[in-house]
Each structure stands twice: as structure tokens, then as C-alpha cells.
Design an enzyme around this catalytic site. Sequence first.
Site, short mmCIF file in Angstrom:
data_model
loop_
_atom_site.label_atom_id
_atom_site.label_comp_id
_atom_site.label_asym_id
_atom_site.label_seq_id
_atom_site.Cartn_x
_atom_site.Cartn_y
_atom_site.Cartn_z
N TYR A 13 0.83 -1.22 0.00
CA TYR A 13 0.00 0.00 0.00
C TYR A 13 0.86 1.26 0.00
O TYR A 13 0.55 2.24 0.71
CB TYR A 13 -0.95 0.01 1.21
N TYR A 141 -14.73 -4.50 2.09
CA TYR A 141 -13.38 -4.91 1.72
C TYR A 141 -13.20 -6.36 2.16
O TYR A 141 -13.51 -6.72 3.30
CB TYR A 141 -12.32 -4.03 2.39
N ASP A 235 -17.73 -12.57 6.49
CA ASP A 235 -16.29 -12.35 6.51
C ASP A 235 -15.94 -11.66 7.82
O ASP A 235 -16.04 -10.45 7.97
CB ASP A 235 -15.88 -11.49 5.31
#
Length: 421
Positions: A13, A141, A235
Site C-alpha cells: 500500500y 473490503y 467475513d
Amino acid sequence: MTEVQTPHLWLPYTQMQTTAAPLRAARTAGTRIILDDGRELIDAVSSWWTACHGYNHPHIIMAMEKQLQDMPHVMFGGLVHEPAERLASRLSAMLPGQLNRVFFADSGSVAVEVAMKMAVQYWINHGNVGRTRFLSFRDGYHGDTLAAMSVTDPDEGMHALFKGYLPEQIIAPIPRDESSKAELHRLLSNHGHEIAGIIVEPLVQCAGGMKMYAPEVLKFIADAATEADVLLICDEVAVNFGRTGTLFAHSQSPIIPDIICLGKALTGGAINLAATVAKTDVFNAFLSEKIDNALMHGPTYMGNPLACAAANASLDLFETEPRLRQVAAIEAQLKRELKPVEGLPGVVDVRVKGAIGAVEVEELHNLEWLKFQFVEAGIWLRPFGNVIYTMPPFTVTSSELSEVTAAITQILPRWHERNNE
């Protein structure tokens, strides 16, 4: 700030041409990262939300040292071992309903990939080959691998560059109001025949901006999945093991997902490990005389004994140390000490859920300057997007947490003034 050169590293990143050189960590202890120049930083983000017990907990270290001597690794194809068997049994006992078949992986992204692969093949094995898409949510995400990227917000997420290359999924707003609820039902009605499953981060969309929503919203999503006859995948990689105030975030709503993804804090931050856990009826769909109906997936380091030993030791600590009480105390302190931030210039919202505190600002300029200021204050924070957040280890002391909240409260006005000079 001590700068070090990294001529052979490609950092995550990071725009390597313009970024400041990273700090060099020398060791960790408790809630602290000790740099090679001797400075200590309170880790207010638990090393990407993993170190729930703090660093170097002796019980985890001892379990890993013993396992390292016995068997650091062995392939999981045709062989099993006690650490993995015990961990799978314990996870199944902790999870609700029929969530009792554990598939181990080595990262949260891979756990999501496996869950999506399970969902698609579940329908194929039932003779329905048309269900190959997923419904996911804006601000969501789910990881940086290919399928996981496809169910991440395609416009606001960090993978927008790959739009057109990734499989096109169906993206809905989180159903917080009547309009977004109607939109979810409309999408399921129009596309239900091609949807294998709904994938959602329960209660907190972490990397999407620490967006939080009520348990009732999760229940609405689960009910919509049932009504549309699609699988529900939770998730929980970022929010499992106490982070939202309960051992698993989805348990705050009366639902049982078909598949759940676990990771990050699973080993207490000591080593990488993840798991995809499926309900009995999902697992049964893969039972057949035909090899083609089996789940043809197997990470090389699947069920790594060293990682399983760490995870078992981490679960011991949840049983023997007061982690959920610590999370409740962190939540109360964050609500109390971040409240003054609400009135600061440039602040849009302040949100707290369990051991997560987030300050949303209008726009996050001068990010490197902001990170430097936190380091100078002795705090390791990693703001992103337009959010300054903290997710500290559950073992953080009250005084350490006050240092974190004080740094946020004191640095934010200076940052805002600098932006408006």
C-alpha cells in the site's frame, strides 16, 4: 524520524517513489513496538488488528516453542495432526449451529477465496451451474486476491483501478433504511438466479472506512439471503475474536451464516493462519463417489502445525484471561475520551464499537505529516482514507489508551490548522 533505506523491499500500500522511509522495528513487548533507536511506540492498531493479547504473550510463545521442536510443518494432504484436529474441534464448539467443518488457509484473503469457491461449487454440485456471482456491499473490503477484490467496493475501494478486469459482482448499499432495504430486495429478485451467495462484514466494514451498522441490519441481510435462497458468507477476518465486544461479531444478531471466514487475531498475532468454516449442509454437498465433486483446493501451508499451536494457545487465553471484559472497558473509555473530538473542526463523525474507535474527517490531507506527529507522541497509528482509527490490543492499559486518545485529540486541531494555512 529515523529513516532507513529499503533498496530491495517492495512495501504494501505504498507509492515507493514518494513515501518516507519506514521505521525499523527491533522487537515487541506487551502493547509496544520498540524501534532500533530505542524509542517505544504504543501499537494502537494491533499490527493490522491481529495482536489481540498484545505481543509476545508467554503462553503463545511457549506453545509455539514446543511445537517448533516437535514438528514445525507437515503437508496437510493425506496427513493430519493433533494441533489442527484440536483447533478445528474447538472452533466448531465455539461457533453456532451447524458451522462445524473447518478448512484452514494461510491468510484472510485466501479464506474468502475458499468461501466463494465453496459457494459456487455448492450450487454446481446441486446441478445449478448458473450461480457464479456474488452480492456484496458498498464500503466493503474482503482482501487483495482476485475473487476477494471482486467483492470489494469497486468504486470507493482500493481496487478501483482493476474495474473491468475483475469478475463483475452485484454491489448493494448496506440496508440501513427503507430505500436501501428495497434496493437489496430488488437486486436479489432480479439476480437471485445467478447469485451463489451474499458476502458481508458483520457490524463493521473495517478497511472500507470503519463503517458501523446495527445488528438488526445484519439480521435483515441474513433474512434476505434465506428468502432468496442464496448462501450467506460472513467475513469476520477483521472483527472476529472479541474485537466488536463478542467473540464473533455475527453473534450479536440472531443469525447463523452458511460459511464464516476467520483470520487475523486467530493466532493472537503471532503467525499467519486463517480458516473458512462451513455448515454441515454445505459440506455435505461435496460428498460424492466422484472426485470432481470434491473441493479441489489446498494451500501449501494449510493447517500449519506451528500456526495451529499458536491459535490453540490464543483460544486458551480467551478462556483464562478476561478478554471480553477488557474489550468492554476499552469501548467505554473510547466513547468517553473521544467525545471531545466530535466538536473539532473538520471532524465529520466519531464511531466506537467494541475495541474499535474511528474518527472520520472531511478529507485526510498531509497523511505523512499526521503519521509523523503520532510517532513523535509515542503512538503507532495508521490513518487511511478519511479515517483516523484505533484498534488497540485488548491488554492495553487504561493509561496507555488515554495516551492514544490524547494524541488524537491534541494532534487533530494542529493537523486541521496546517491544512487551512
